[in-house]
Scaffold this motif. Structure first.
Motif, PDB file in Angstrom:
ATOM      1  N   GLY A  76      25.374  21.108   0.956  1.00 10.16           N
ATOM      2  CA  GLY A  76      24.967  21.250   2.342  1.00 10.16           C
ATOM      3  C   GLY A  76      25.641  22.452   2.992  1.00 10.16           C
ATOM      4  N   GLY A  77      24.860  23.294   3.701  1.00  9.72           N
ATOM      5  CA  GLY A  77      25.405  24.460   4.384  1.00  9.72           C
ATOM      6  C   GLY A  77      25.632  25.663   3.486  1.00  9.72           C
ATOM      7  N   ASP A  78      25.542  25.454   2.179  1.00  9.23           N
ATOM      8  CA  ASP A  78      25.778  26.573   1.255  1.00  9.23           C
ATOM      9  C   ASP A  78      24.540  27.442   1.139  1.00  9.23           C
ATOM     10  OD1 ASP A  78      28.387  26.072   0.618  1.00  9.23           O
ATOM     11  OD2 ASP A  78      27.898  24.750  -1.071  1.00  9.23           O
ATOM     12  N   ARG A  79      24.727  28.602   0.538  1.00  9.24           N
ATOM     13  CA  ARG A  79      23.580  29.439   0.210  1.00  9.24           C
ATOM     14  C   ARG A  79      23.627  29.781  -1.269  1.00  9.24           C
ATOM     15  NH1 ARG A  79      24.391  35.043   3.398  1.00  9.24           N
ATOM     16  NH2 ARG A  79      23.619  33.734   5.065  1.00  9.24           N
ATOM     17  N   ALA A  80      22.469  30.009  -1.825  1.00  9.04           N
ATOM     18  CA  ALA A  80      22.411  30.401  -3.228  1.00  9.04           C
ATOM     19  C   ALA A  80      21.507  31.624  -3.345  1.00  9.04           C
ATOM     20  CB  ALA A  80      21.856  29.266  -4.077  1.00  9.04           C
ATOM     21  N   GLN A 109      19.157  29.416   1.985  1.00 10.18           N
ATOM     22  CA  GLN A 109      20.210  28.930   2.896  1.00 10.18           C
ATOM     23  C   GLN A 109      19.935  27.457   3.175  1.00 10.18           C
ATOM     24  OE1 GLN A 109      23.077  30.415   4.591  1.00 10.18           O
ATOM     25  NE2 GLN A 109      23.330  28.226   5.013  1.00 10.18           N
ATOM     26  N   SER A 168      23.114  22.059   7.001  1.00  7.31           N
ATOM     27  CA  SER A 168      24.326  21.257   6.840  1.00  7.31           C
ATOM     28  C   SER A 168      23.912  19.797   6.845  1.00  7.31           C
ATOM     29  CB  SER A 168      25.283  21.509   8.004  1.00  7.31           C
ATOM     30  OG  SER A 168      25.639  22.857   8.025  1.00  7.31           O
ATOM     31  N   MET A 174      17.149  34.374  -1.545  1.00  4.99           N
ATOM     32  CA  MET A 174      18.317  33.669  -1.008  1.00  4.99           C
ATOM     33  C   MET A 174      17.860  32.371  -0.355  1.00  4.99           C
ATOM     34  SD  MET A 174      20.420  33.145   1.877  1.00  4.99           S
ATOM     35  CE  MET A 174      20.476  34.514   3.013  1.00  4.99           C
ATOM     36  N   ARG A 204      17.258  25.470   5.000  1.00  3.83           N
ATOM     37  CA  ARG A 204      17.107  25.988   6.363  1.00  3.83           C
ATOM     38  C   ARG A 204      16.110  27.135   6.342  1.00  3.83           C
ATOM     39  NH1 ARG A 204      22.401  27.699   8.992  1.00  3.83           N
ATOM     40  NH2 ARG A 204      21.691  29.397  10.316  1.00  3.83           N
ATOM     41  N   GLU A 247      20.536  13.178  -4.353  1.00  2.00           N
ATOM     42  CA  GLU A 247      20.776  11.851  -4.931  1.00  2.00           C
ATOM     43  C   GLU A 247      20.694  10.762  -3.870  1.00  2.00           C
ATOM     44  OE1 GLU A 247      24.228  11.879  -7.409  1.00  2.00           O
ATOM     45  OE2 GLU A 247      24.415   9.707  -7.312  1.00  2.00           O
ATOM     46  N   GLN A 304      24.880  15.709   5.051  1.00  2.00           N
ATOM     47  CA  GLN A 304      25.902  14.928   4.361  1.00  2.00           C
ATOM     48  C   GLN A 304      25.370  14.475   3.000  1.00  2.00           C
ATOM     49  OE1 GLN A 304      28.985  14.207   5.507  1.00  2.00           O
ATOM     50  NE2 GLN A 304      28.641  15.355   7.375  1.00  2.00           N
ATOM     51  N   GLY A 305      26.237  14.427   2.051  1.00  2.00           N
ATOM     52  CA  GLY A 305      25.824  13.851   0.777  1.00  2.00           C
ATOM     53  C   GLY A 305      26.020  14.782  -0.398  1.00  2.00           C
ATOM     54  N   GLU A 306      25.442  14.384  -1.511  1.00  2.00           N
ATOM     55  CA  GLU A 306      25.577  15.145  -2.753  1.00  2.00           C
ATOM     56  C   GLU A 306      24.893  16.507  -2.650  1.00  2.00           C
ATOM     57  OE1 GLU A 306      27.051  14.288  -5.908  1.00  2.00           O
ATOM     58  OE2 GLU A 306      28.049  12.982  -4.468  1.00  2.00           O
TER      59      GLU A 306
END
Lengths: 159, 729
Positions: free
Chosen positions: A95-99, A32, A35, A30, A152, A123, A37-39
């Motif tokens: 940003g801030g997402d998790r995969a 994480q 956060s 995982m 993170r 980018e 700004q940006g693409e």
């Protein structure tokens, strides 16, 4: 002559990969993101050998080949090795997402001095060659590894 | 003036963006098919709209032990991402009610990926994105200026969608397509611009950043299906749900709904954190859906169509501009700098050919020349020589691009003395030959600044000899050097088409006859158009009104003793082939929508009406008033018109004879029937006049009298509204 070499290579590749497949372990991983700004970020997970060289691309998170060259170090290896990566590409991470991704790694590489490298780029922004590095050891995979760039932290769970 | 501001900005914007717009439109057409193809696979489950997350989320976890996330796309297909037992991540479309696998998503086609990158950023990353953003913004301005141009063209918002005057292919369809697609194009442009601007706005905060990890509880433990928040949330509002990755307490369910994002405690079902999406973010999502056509198949196809329209606009817009530029406004010098002025008055552009020819020659000799319409008369501080070349319209009136001349001469008295020479163009077969040229002479004589260098010269039938006469005199007097331009010596044979004679009658007692032609090249000729013939294969041209009868072009001809055109036509026999040109006559067409039509003609002016009557398939009541000298000259048309009466194509026929029986003119007959005429006009009927100019004058006077009973101002209004149509000569 060329043909013979080619067939030899093909044969040996087949042998290596089929032999490897038998001892592959799956690791759920995982990522994480911070956060920012940006693409959405492009993240690449690679297997690094004992000498600190790229050995295999485990996962490419980012859909567009146009941007692959922004991950410079990996791209150098990629163009040289001509490794096929279409099977391991996926969506980039915002940003801030998790995969969550599942990585298939040769069991023999565990506790054998290998490292998992997470490199990232956004980018028109900074590129992090070693955003996060996780030693491919039992202890390393059990721990939570903090990232230095857009990531993170990274966390694993075996399956 | 206002028109030119809109037109100028419309054109400037189009020129500055057409290259990028072309790329965006071509790729846009392709990309519109991506959602169409996606949608066509249809993995939407029947029960989708009734399910809640409390039903779906636990079920999918049970069916897919390695589940990582479940998401709902714009087509309401439910996609599950999970770690497969055999290794690797898998994605499948499922039925959210049963967990049954419906299909596997296919990879994005490389073509679409390639097109997307080209469409968004021209393969040049951030710079490309900014360029495409600016292009989208320019497209807004183009669409807005386009809307205003349509409004101006149509005389107001009210008539935005009413009929467009048909002028040339490119121009007509530029406007006709434009009015419908402008709004879709505006939608594309606005959403595209917003998405480009959105990149520079702060992205919304994440719910995960708001979690206070010290407050996370592990009790009371609840079943997933018992989580209140899942029970209250319908599946249809879900965008994406990520299952917790592990059993660590700080791990949670991340739920992205349509308007907000939630983090849910994986043990207790409490909401750990919540973040509402900002308006800017939601607007960006909305823009993306509309811009890409993911909203639905029909919208996506409309987007493709609108993109295709943009390509047509680019083509037709430039075609219009080139056409407009050709021959005119190619001025090298400004009006205020010019030594020689050429002012042109022309109804259909014929006179420009001569004016352009001398303009080009003078420029080639290094003179400072300025050429423009007579209506554009203004202050010319450096002018020494003024050349006026004008035709005359109707009975001595100004052509439409010279109507404002008298006012402008009064408005702009020139500061220095200017020498002038006037050349009138016309045909001696009209009684008021070159009248307008002489009128201008009188206007100039009244001014203090104008000095004639030559008397008014007239050019009959575009005669090169006449013109070269003026040219010799003028160059002699002024000292400018010029030769007769070669293009003026040759007849204007462009656009000539072949016609063959199919039948003809012999001249009757009044020397009138009917001649019919067929031509595969002139199938688009319409009753009311004019056929230009060149009897001597030179510049001399004669025009005849066309009646389209049984797909043939039919002319009614009166044979004059020394008539150039009529005797040429009289010499033709069946099977002969001639070359002629079609002159469109848009203002004299049979009305499409009206309750009644009154047709008034004298002599051979009946020609276009014969065609219109046979083509009256909708059986609009037509009353025909036709004037002839004797009953015998009517025999040429009598059987034909009787047949039309019995068919119902013609409602009534009034034959008016000027030399026999009642000895009256059509105008008298109209006056007698003034009640019916007034009734027709009041009900929105149309009156059409074709014949001699003196008939037109008489009839208009009568109509004025008839109208004045109701309201003295109505006649000019009726003419302006196209309720009274005239084609007299």
């Amino acid at each position: 002559m060329k043909l013979i070499i080619k067939s030899l290579i093909a044969f040996s590749l087949f042998f290596i990969s089929s032999a490897g497949m038998a001892q592959t372990s799956s690791y759920k991983c995982m990522i994480q993101m911070n956060s920012y700004q940006g693409e959405k970020a492009y993240v690449i997970i690679s297997l690094i050998n004992r000498k600190g060289e790229y050995e295999k691309t485990l996962r490419v998170l980012g859909p567009d080949k146009q941007w692959f060259n922004t991950l410079k170090e990996w791209y150098k290896f990629q163009t040289k090795s001509k490794e096929k990566i279409s099977a391991v590409t996926g969506a980039s991470i915002g940003g801030g997402d998790r995969a969550v991704v599942t990585l298939a790694i040769d069991s023999k590489k565990l506790n054998a001095g290998y490292t998992l490298r997470f490199e990232s780029a956004v980018e028109e922004k900074l590129y992090h060659t070693k955003d996060a590095e996780v030693p491919l050891t039992t202890a390393g995979l059990a721990a939570k590894t903090d990232g230095k760039g857009y990531i993170r932290y990274v966390r694993f769970s075996g399956s | 003036m206002i028109i030119s501001v809109w037109r100028y900005s419309h054109l400037t914007l189009a020129i500055s963006s057409f290259l990028l717009l072309t790329i965006a439109s071509v790729t846009g057409i392709f990309l519109a098919f991506e959602p169409v193809i996606e949608k066509s696979r249809d993995y939407k489950a029947a029960s989708f709209d009734t399910l809640t997350l409390a039903q779906t989320v636990p079920l999918l976890k049970e069916k897919f032990p390695g589940i990582q996330e479940v998401s709902v796309d714009d087509h309401q297909f439910v996609l599950v991402k999970y770690a497969a037992e055999e290794g690797g991540d898998q994605q499948v479309y499922v039925d959210p009610a049963t967990g049954k696998v419906l299909g596997i998503p296919t990879e994005k086609l490389p073509l679409f990926q390639w097109m997307t990158t080209l469409h968004r950023s021209l393969f040049i990353h951030e710079t490309g994105r900014i360029l495409m953003g600016i292009t989208a913004f320019l497209l807004i301005l183009i669409a807005v200026s386009g809307i205003f141009l349509v409004v101006q063209r149509q005389n107001g918002w009210k008539n935005f969608f009413s009929n467009v005057e048909k002028t040339g292919f490119a121009q007509y369809y530029h406007v006709v397509f434009g009015r419908i697609s402008l709004f879709f194009i505006l939608a594309i442009a606005l959403t595209g611009t917003y998405m480009a601007v959105y990149r520079f706005m702060p992205t919304p905060g994440k719910a995960s950043a708001l979690i206070d990890e010290s407050q996370i509880k592990e009790e009371p433990l609840k079943e997933l299906s018992e989580f209140t928040v899942l029970q209250q949330t319908p599946l249809s509002s879900l965008q994406k749900l990520q299952y917790p990755f592990s059993d660590f307490p700080e791990d949670y369910y991340n739920v992205q709904l349509k308007g907000r994002e939630l983090c849910i405690n994986q043990f207790t079902g409490d909401i750990l954190a919540q973040q509402n999406y900002t308006k800017t973010y939601q607007l960006a999502n909305f823009s993306l859906r509309w811009h890409t056509g993911r909203w639905g198949t029909i919208w996506a196809l409309l987007m493709a169509l609108a993109s295709a329209y943009i390509l047509f606009f680019i083509y037709s817009g430039f075609a219009i501009t080139l056409k407009r530029r050709r021959g005119r406004s190619k001025n090298k010098f400004k009006a205020k700098d010019a030594r020689i002025l050429i002012l042109v008055g022309s109804e259909n552009g014929g006179t420009f050919k001569f004016a352009d020819a001398i303009y080009t020659q003078l420029i080639r000799h290094g003179e400072k020349v300025f050429i423009t319409d007579l209506s554009n008369f203004t202050a010319f501080p450096n002018a020494e020589q003024l050349v006026i070349m004008t035709s005359t319209y109707g009975q001595g009136d100004a052509p439409s691009n010279a109507k404002r001349l008298a006012d402008r001469i009064r408005q702009y008295p020139q500061g220095q003395t200017i020498q002038y020479s006037i050349v009138g163009f016309g045909s001696r077969s009209y009684s008021r030959f070159c009248q307008f040229a002489f009128d201008i002479e009188k206007l100039l004589q009244k001014t203090s600044w104008a000095n004639p260098v030559l008397p008014v010269y007239t050019v009959n039938d575009k005669s090169p000899q006449d013109f070269s006469g003026w040219m010799t005199e003028w160059t002699h007097k002024t000292g400018f050097s010029m030769l007769m331009p070669r293009e003026l010596l040759e007849p204007d044979t462009a656009d000539l088409k072949k016609l063959s004679v199919t039948s003809r009658t012999n001249p009757d007692e009044e020397a009138s006859f009917i001649i019919q032609f067929k031509s595969s090249q002139l199938r688009h000729a319409v009753s009311g158009d004019l056929l230009a013939i060149y009897p001597r294969n030179d510049h001399r041209e004669r025009l005849y009104s066309i009646g389209k009868v049984d797909k043939n072009i039919q002319l009614s001809v009166k044979l004059h003793e020394h008539g150039l055109g009529s005797s040429f036509l009289n010499h033709l026999q069946q099977g002969d082939i001639i070359k002629a040109k079609l002159v469109k006559n848009q203002h004299f067409r049979f009305p499409k929508k009206t309750k009644k039509v009154i047709m008034v003609s004298n002599g051979t002016g009946i020609a276009p009406f014969l065609g219109m009557i046979t083509e009256n398939r909708r059986k609009i009541p037509i009353e025909l008033y036709c004037g002839f000298r004797n009953r015998s000259s009517f025999t040429l048309y009598e059987p034909f018109l009787n047949k039309q009466l019995s068919k119902g194509n013609l409602a009534s026929l009034s034959l008016v004879l000027s030399r026999e029986e009642e000895k009256e003119y059509v105008s008298h007959r109209l006056l007698k029937n003034s009640d019916a005429i007034l009734q027709c006009l009041k009900n929105g009927g149309v009156i059409m006049l074709c014949g001699s100019l003196s008939m037109q004058n008489d009839v208009m006077k009568v109509l004025e009298d008839i109208c004045s009973v109701e309201d003295p101002m109505r006649l000019p209004e009726l003419v302006a509204q196209g309720k009274i149509l005239t084609d007299c000569y």
